[in-house]
Design a protein around this motif. Structure first.
Motif, PDB file in Angstrom:
ATOM      1  N   GLY A   1      16.619  -3.751  11.897  1.00  0.00           N
ATOM      2  CA  GLY A   1      17.006  -3.750  10.496  1.00  0.00           C
ATOM      3  C   GLY A   1      18.375  -3.138  10.279  1.00  0.00           C
ATOM      4  O   GLY A   1      19.051  -2.702  11.213  1.00  0.00           O
ATOM      5  N   ALA A   2      18.767  -3.088   9.005  1.00  0.00           N
ATOM      6  CA  ALA A   2      20.102  -2.588   8.652  1.00  0.00           C
ATOM      7  C   ALA A   2      20.053  -1.196   8.026  1.00  0.00           C
ATOM      8  O   ALA A   2      21.098  -0.662   7.679  1.00  0.00           O
ATOM      9  N   TYR A   3      18.856  -0.621   7.891  1.00  0.00           N
ATOM     10  CA  TYR A   3      18.742   0.681   7.257  1.00  0.00           C
ATOM     11  C   TYR A   3      18.529   1.767   8.301  1.00  0.00           C
ATOM     12  O   TYR A   3      18.046   1.494   9.406  1.00  0.00           O
ATOM     13  N   PRO A   4      18.875   3.028   7.967  1.00  0.00           N
ATOM     14  CA  PRO A   4      18.970   4.071   8.986  1.00  0.00           C
ATOM     15  C   PRO A   4      17.652   4.523   9.602  1.00  0.00           C
ATOM     16  O   PRO A   4      17.629   4.962  10.730  1.00  0.00           O
ATOM     17  N   ASP A   5      16.539   4.429   8.866  1.00  0.00           N
ATOM     18  CA  ASP A   5      15.298   4.954   9.441  1.00  0.00           C
ATOM     19  C   ASP A   5      14.143   3.980   9.260  1.00  0.00           C
ATOM     20  O   ASP A   5      13.654   3.403  10.213  1.00  0.00           O
ATOM     21  N   GLY A   6      13.703   3.754   8.061  1.00  0.00           N
ATOM     22  CA  GLY A   6      12.643   2.787   7.834  1.00  0.00           C
ATOM     23  C   GLY A   6      11.358   3.363   7.290  1.00  0.00           C
ATOM     24  O   GLY A   6      10.469   2.618   6.886  1.00  0.00           O
ATOM     25  N   VAL A   7      11.222   4.698   7.250  1.00  0.00           N
ATOM     26  CA  VAL A   7       9.968   5.294   6.802  1.00  0.00           C
ATOM     27  C   VAL A   7       9.668   4.914   5.357  1.00  0.00           C
ATOM     28  O   VAL A   7       8.546   4.510   5.018  1.00  0.00           O
ATOM     29  N   ALA A   8      10.665   5.012   4.484  1.00  0.00           N
ATOM     30  CA  ALA A   8      10.433   4.745   3.062  1.00  0.00           C
ATOM     31  C   ALA A   8       9.985   3.308   2.830  1.00  0.00           C
ATOM     32  O   ALA A   8       8.989   3.050   2.138  1.00  0.00           O
ATOM     33  N   PHE A   9      10.720   2.352   3.395  1.00  0.00           N
ATOM     34  CA  PHE A   9      10.368   0.950   3.179  1.00  0.00           C
ATOM     35  C   PHE A   9       9.027   0.609   3.814  1.00  0.00           C
ATOM     36  O   PHE A   9       8.249  -0.180   3.265  1.00  0.00           O
ATOM     37  N   ALA A  10       8.740   1.183   4.972  1.00  0.00           N
ATOM     38  CA  ALA A  10       7.464   0.920   5.632  1.00  0.00           C
ATOM     39  C   ALA A  10       6.302   1.402   4.775  1.00  0.00           C
ATOM     40  O   ALA A  10       5.301   0.697   4.597  1.00  0.00           O
ATOM     41  N   VAL A  11       6.426   2.604   4.220  1.00  0.00           N
ATOM     42  CA  VAL A  11       5.353   3.147   3.390  1.00  0.00           C
ATOM     43  C   VAL A  11       5.172   2.321   2.123  1.00  0.00           C
ATOM     44  O   VAL A  11       4.047   1.998   1.719  1.00  0.00           O
ATOM     45  N   LEU A  12       6.275   1.941   1.475  1.00  0.00           N
ATOM     46  CA  LEU A  12       6.174   1.171   0.238  1.00  0.00           C
ATOM     47  C   LEU A  12       5.569  -0.210   0.490  1.00  0.00           C
ATOM     48  O   LEU A  12       4.770  -0.706  -0.325  1.00  0.00           O
ATOM     49  N   LEU A  13       5.930  -0.839   1.592  1.00  0.00           N
ATOM     50  CA  LEU A  13       5.332  -2.135   1.924  1.00  0.00           C
ATOM     51  C   LEU A  13       3.843  -2.001   2.183  1.00  0.00           C
ATOM     52  O   LEU A  13       3.041  -2.849   1.764  1.00  0.00           O
ATOM     53  N   MET A  14       3.453  -0.932   2.868  1.00  0.00           N
ATOM     54  CA  MET A  14       2.029  -0.730   3.127  1.00  0.00           C
ATOM     55  C   MET A  14       1.281  -0.323   1.864  1.00  0.00           C
ATOM     56  O   MET A  14       0.085  -0.596   1.735  1.00  0.00           O
ATOM     57  N   ASN A  15       1.969   0.322   0.900  1.00  0.00           N
ATOM     58  CA  ASN A  15       1.335   0.587  -0.390  1.00  0.00           C
ATOM     59  C   ASN A  15       0.896  -0.714  -1.051  1.00  0.00           C
ATOM     60  O   ASN A  15      -0.168  -0.784  -1.677  1.00  0.00           O
ATOM     61  N   LEU A  16       1.714  -1.761  -0.903  1.00  0.00           N
ATOM     62  CA  LEU A  16       1.358  -3.064  -1.458  1.00  0.00           C
ATOM     63  C   LEU A  16       0.116  -3.641  -0.784  1.00  0.00           C
ATOM     64  O   LEU A  16      -0.616  -4.423  -1.391  1.00  0.00           O
ATOM     65  N   ALA A  17      -0.097  -3.274   0.470  1.00  0.00           N
ATOM     66  CA  ALA A  17      -1.209  -3.840   1.239  1.00  0.00           C
ATOM     67  C   ALA A  17      -2.508  -3.061   1.070  1.00  0.00           C
ATOM     68  O   ALA A  17      -3.532  -3.479   1.626  1.00  0.00           O
ATOM     69  N   VAL A  18      -2.494  -1.962   0.321  1.00  0.00           N
ATOM     70  CA  VAL A  18      -3.690  -1.115   0.207  1.00  0.00           C
ATOM     71  C   VAL A  18      -4.911  -1.880  -0.310  1.00  0.00           C
ATOM     72  O   VAL A  18      -6.009  -1.763   0.267  1.00  0.00           O
ATOM     73  N   PRO A  19      -4.799  -2.677  -1.388  1.00  0.00           N
ATOM     74  CA  PRO A  19      -6.001  -3.403  -1.839  1.00  0.00           C
ATOM     75  C   PRO A  19      -6.585  -4.314  -0.764  1.00  0.00           C
ATOM     76  O   PRO A  19      -7.810  -4.397  -0.602  1.00  0.00           O
ATOM     77  N   ALA A  20      -5.707  -5.000  -0.019  1.00  0.00           N
ATOM     78  CA  ALA A  20      -6.187  -5.877   1.051  1.00  0.00           C
ATOM     79  C   ALA A  20      -6.851  -5.072   2.159  1.00  0.00           C
ATOM     80  O   ALA A  20      -7.883  -5.487   2.711  1.00  0.00           O
ATOM     81  N   LEU A  21      -6.289  -3.928   2.500  1.00  0.00           N
ATOM     82  CA  LEU A  21      -6.884  -3.080   3.541  1.00  0.00           C
ATOM     83  C   LEU A  21      -8.245  -2.561   3.110  1.00  0.00           C
ATOM     84  O   LEU A  21      -9.173  -2.490   3.928  1.00  0.00           O
ATOM     85  N   GLU A  22      -8.369  -2.196   1.849  1.00  0.00           N
ATOM     86  CA  GLU A  22      -9.657  -1.715   1.342  1.00  0.00           C
ATOM     87  C   GLU A  22     -10.720  -2.813   1.419  1.00  0.00           C
ATOM     88  O   GLU A  22     -11.859  -2.561   1.810  1.00  0.00           O
TER      89      GLU A  22
END
Length: 339
Positions: free
Chosen positions: A305-326
């Protein structure tokens, strides 16, 4: 109508929340102090700005809603969000970047959805992602170890002119993740030997910061304030994918598993971010998958990717997936139960 029993229950919930938030702040203290030791006064100044902006937004929203200030301000939730955001931001970010990030985190990450307990996204990471996308140049200045003096930090953060004081030319540098991503000439061993961004296992100074956050996370686990599922899922998947994609110390190496564990915001993310209870899943199996997905996305962003770390975007993307994971991990209904 609020009955005495309901009022007592609400008071007990608030007390538990306050106690949990206070322990999170205590557990984050070793990492914060280590950041301060290695990167200087900017860490403290940035935290003060983030905390002030968060409390100001919190008070303003509560006043607009005509709600009591002290019960909400006293639960420390705004201070925790501001602290986690400040620990993730570059320590010498301009004051307005920090204030915008903190205000956005509280307003759009928390109160837009009705306040604490209703937010679908991690507030601190939402604020971080907002300023990273909006102001990438200002977010790309990570200090060299020991950073600036107090006067230099105030001058840089607030744009002040303190008696003609000038900052050193090399006060900032590329992070170890950035150096590794763009490297085409040197082996990893050569980078560790010659690049000031590299320490013994990961980024110089940052490896000790990660160890400090690991210690704080162990405290939260020991006190049963967080579960092991999300941290183990994130660290395990990050370790596994970096091991599978690791091609030694050649110039095209993506970094070893230990490098990815002790560089960037890995341990902060594993124990303080993915464990946020409201925006994460309730089901233990879902929390494990939430962590696994976060670790995989972090590696993809760090490596390609083009961003320095990725933790923030990874967490926010997985927040979107929470209903599906449940839904995916929900126990099947027993005969006679209705869905």
């Amino acid at each position: 109508m609020r009955t005495p029993d309901n009022a007592l229950h609400l008071e007990q919930v608030n007390e538990r929340l306050q106690k949990t938030m206070l322990w999170v702040l205590i557990a984050a203290l070793p990492g914060a102090l280590t950041l301060f030791w290695f990167f200087g006064w900017g860490v403290l100044i940035t935290w003060l700005i983030a905390a002030g902006a968060a409390l100001l937004v919190e008070a303003a929203v509560l006043a607009l809603r005509r709600q009591a200030l002290l019960p909400t301000l006293n639960d420390y939730s705004a201070l925790v969000s501001a602290t986690l955001l400040a620990l993730a931001l570059p320590p010498y970010s301009p004051w307005w970047v920090t204030a915008l990030a903190s205000g956005f985190a509280l307003l759009f990450g928390k109160h837009l959805y009705g306040g604490i307990g209703n937010n679908p996204f991690n507030p601190a990471m939402l604020g971080y992602a907002f300023v990273l996308v909006s102001f990438p140049q200002q977010m790309n200045h990570w200090p060299a170890t020991h950073g600036l003096s107090l006067a230099g930090g105030l001058q840089h953060i607030f744009g002040l002119d303190l008696s003609g004081l000038s900052n050193p030319d090399a006060w900032s540098q590329a992070t170890a993740l950035d150096v590794l991503r763009i490297n085409k000439s040197f082996t990893v061993d050569e980078l560790f030997a010659r690049s000031p961004a590299f320490g013994s296992l990961g980024g110089r100074g940052v490896e000790w910061v990660n160890l400090a956050f690991l210690a704080g996370g162990a405290l939260l686990l020991q006190r049963r304030l967080i579960g092991w599922h999300a941290p183990v899922g994130m660290l395990g998947s990050l370790f596994l994918i970096s091991l599978l994609c690791w091609n030694g110390s050649g110039s095209d190496s993506n970094g070893s598993p230990l490098f990815h564990w002790f560089t960037g915001a890995t341990m902060l993310g594993a124990f303080f971010i993915v464990t946020e209870p409201v925006s994460g899943p309730d089901n233990p199996r879902a929390r494990l998958l939430f962590g696994v997905g976060t670790g995989l996305i972090i590696y993809v962003i760090r490596t390609w990717g083009a961003y320095p770390d990725g933790v923030a975007f990874a967490v926010l993307l997985m927040n979107l997936a929470v209903p599906a994971l449940e839904r995916l991990t929900a126990s099947p209904a027993t005969p006679g139960e209705h869905s």
